[in-house]
Motif scaffolding. Structure first.
Motif, PDB file in Angstrom:
ATOM      1  N   ILE A   1     -77.570  21.059 -63.713  1.00 18.27           N
ATOM      2  CA  ILE A   1     -76.105  20.969 -63.726  1.00 18.27           C
ATOM      3  C   ILE A   1     -75.585  20.560 -62.354  1.00 18.27           C
ATOM      4  O   ILE A   1     -74.699  19.708 -62.235  1.00 18.27           O
ATOM      5  N   SER A   2     -76.155  21.129 -61.307  1.00 15.84           N
ATOM      6  CA  SER A   2     -75.748  20.783 -59.954  1.00 15.84           C
ATOM      7  C   SER A   2     -76.051  19.315 -59.634  1.00 15.84           C
ATOM      8  O   SER A   2     -75.231  18.626 -59.027  1.00 15.84           O
ATOM      9  N   ALA A   3     -77.202  18.835 -60.068  1.00 16.03           N
ATOM     10  CA  ALA A   3     -77.570  17.445 -59.810  1.00 16.03           C
ATOM     11  C   ALA A   3     -76.679  16.485 -60.581  1.00 16.03           C
ATOM     12  O   ALA A   3     -76.212  15.486 -60.031  1.00 16.03           O
ATOM     13  N   VAL A   4     -76.424  16.770 -61.843  1.00 16.32           N
ATOM     14  CA  VAL A   4     -75.575  15.889 -62.647  1.00 16.32           C
ATOM     15  C   VAL A   4     -74.161  15.863 -62.091  1.00 16.32           C
ATOM     16  O   VAL A   4     -73.563  14.787 -61.924  1.00 16.32           O
ATOM     17  N   LEU A   5     -73.606  17.026 -61.777  1.00 11.59           N
ATOM     18  CA  LEU A   5     -72.259  17.063 -61.210  1.00 11.59           C
ATOM     19  C   LEU A   5     -72.196  16.386 -59.846  1.00 11.59           C
ATOM     20  O   LEU A   5     -71.247  15.648 -59.549  1.00 11.59           O
TER      21      LEU A   5
ATOM     22  N   ASN B   1     -68.994   8.372 -59.176  1.00 13.97           N
ATOM     23  CA  ASN B   1     -67.781   8.155 -59.961  1.00 13.97           C
ATOM     24  C   ASN B   1     -66.588   8.930 -59.417  1.00 13.97           C
ATOM     25  O   ASN B   1     -65.796   9.479 -60.173  1.00 13.97           O
ATOM     26  N   SER B   2     -66.449   8.963 -58.114  1.00 15.15           N
ATOM     27  CA  SER B   2     -65.339   9.715 -57.523  1.00 15.15           C
ATOM     28  C   SER B   2     -63.988   9.087 -57.828  1.00 15.15           C
ATOM     29  O   SER B   2     -62.964   9.761 -57.747  1.00 15.15           O
ATOM     30  N   ALA B   3     -63.963   7.831 -58.212  1.00 16.02           N
ATOM     31  CA  ALA B   3     -62.706   7.181 -58.571  1.00 16.02           C
ATOM     32  C   ALA B   3     -62.152   7.695 -59.898  1.00 16.02           C
ATOM     33  O   ALA B   3     -60.946   7.571 -60.156  1.00 16.02           O
ATOM     34  N   LEU B   4     -62.995   8.279 -60.731  1.00 18.20           N
ATOM     35  CA  LEU B   4     -62.530   8.823 -62.006  1.00 18.20           C
ATOM     36  C   LEU B   4     -61.827  10.166 -61.859  1.00 18.20           C
ATOM     37  O   LEU B   4     -61.104  10.587 -62.752  1.00 18.20           O
ATOM     38  N   ILE B   5     -62.047  10.825 -60.744  1.00 19.14           N
ATOM     39  CA  ILE B   5     -61.441  12.139 -60.512  1.00 19.14           C
ATOM     40  C   ILE B   5     -60.149  11.904 -59.733  1.00 19.14           C
ATOM     41  O   ILE B   5     -60.164  11.685 -58.528  1.00 19.14           O
ATOM     42  N   ASN B   6     -59.025  11.951 -60.435  1.00 18.68           N
ATOM     43  CA  ASN B   6     -57.748  11.577 -59.842  1.00 18.68           C
ATOM     44  C   ASN B   6     -56.985  12.731 -59.216  1.00 18.68           C
ATOM     45  O   ASN B   6     -56.085  12.505 -58.418  1.00 18.68           O
ATOM     46  N   PHE B   7     -57.311  13.969 -59.555  1.00 18.52           N
ATOM     47  CA  PHE B   7     -56.492  15.089 -59.120  1.00 18.52           C
ATOM     48  C   PHE B   7     -56.853  15.614 -57.737  1.00 18.52           C
ATOM     49  O   PHE B   7     -56.137  16.467 -57.211  1.00 18.52           O
TER      50      PHE B   7
END
Length: 107
Positions: A43-47, A54-60
């Motif tokens: 889970i840590s590796a996938v996240l 894909n940091s551009a997908l996280i907008n908040f």
């Protein structure tokens, strides 16, 4: 990007590597892994790889914060004892890469 952000990435990687090494020595007694996949490391590796690629997908949250958190999470897995975290890292890179390819092709 300023040098401060790069320093933040480096510190995040170093702290994650140290934490991963300490946690893996406390958790595992065997000197090497034999075909076991640690769910928390997976889970840590996938996240972590998702947040880096894909940091551009996280907008908040700002992009440099999501990358810093991602670098910390993947460093925890990469910093584990030798032999541990290999398959988790590989699976995390594959999943994040597939999401990145889908994002760039569709969007």
């Amino acid at each position: 990007m300023s040098e401060t952000i790069y320093l933040l990435y480096i510190l995040s990687f170093v702290l994650g590597s140290i934490l991963g090494l300490v946690l893996s020595y406390k958790k595992y007694n065997a000197p090497y892994a034999l075909g076991k996949i640690d769910v928390l490391a997976l889970i840590s590796a996938v996240l972590g790889w998702f947040m880096v690629f894909n940091s551009a997908l996280i907008n908040f949250i700002p992009q440099y914060i999501s990358i810093t958190i991602g670098v910390f999470l993947l460093a925890v897995v990469l910093g584990m004892r030798p032999g541990y975290g290999r398959s988790e890292t590989f699976i995390g890179i594959i999943i994040a890469g597939i999401i990145w390819i889908i994002r760039t092709v569709i969007l």
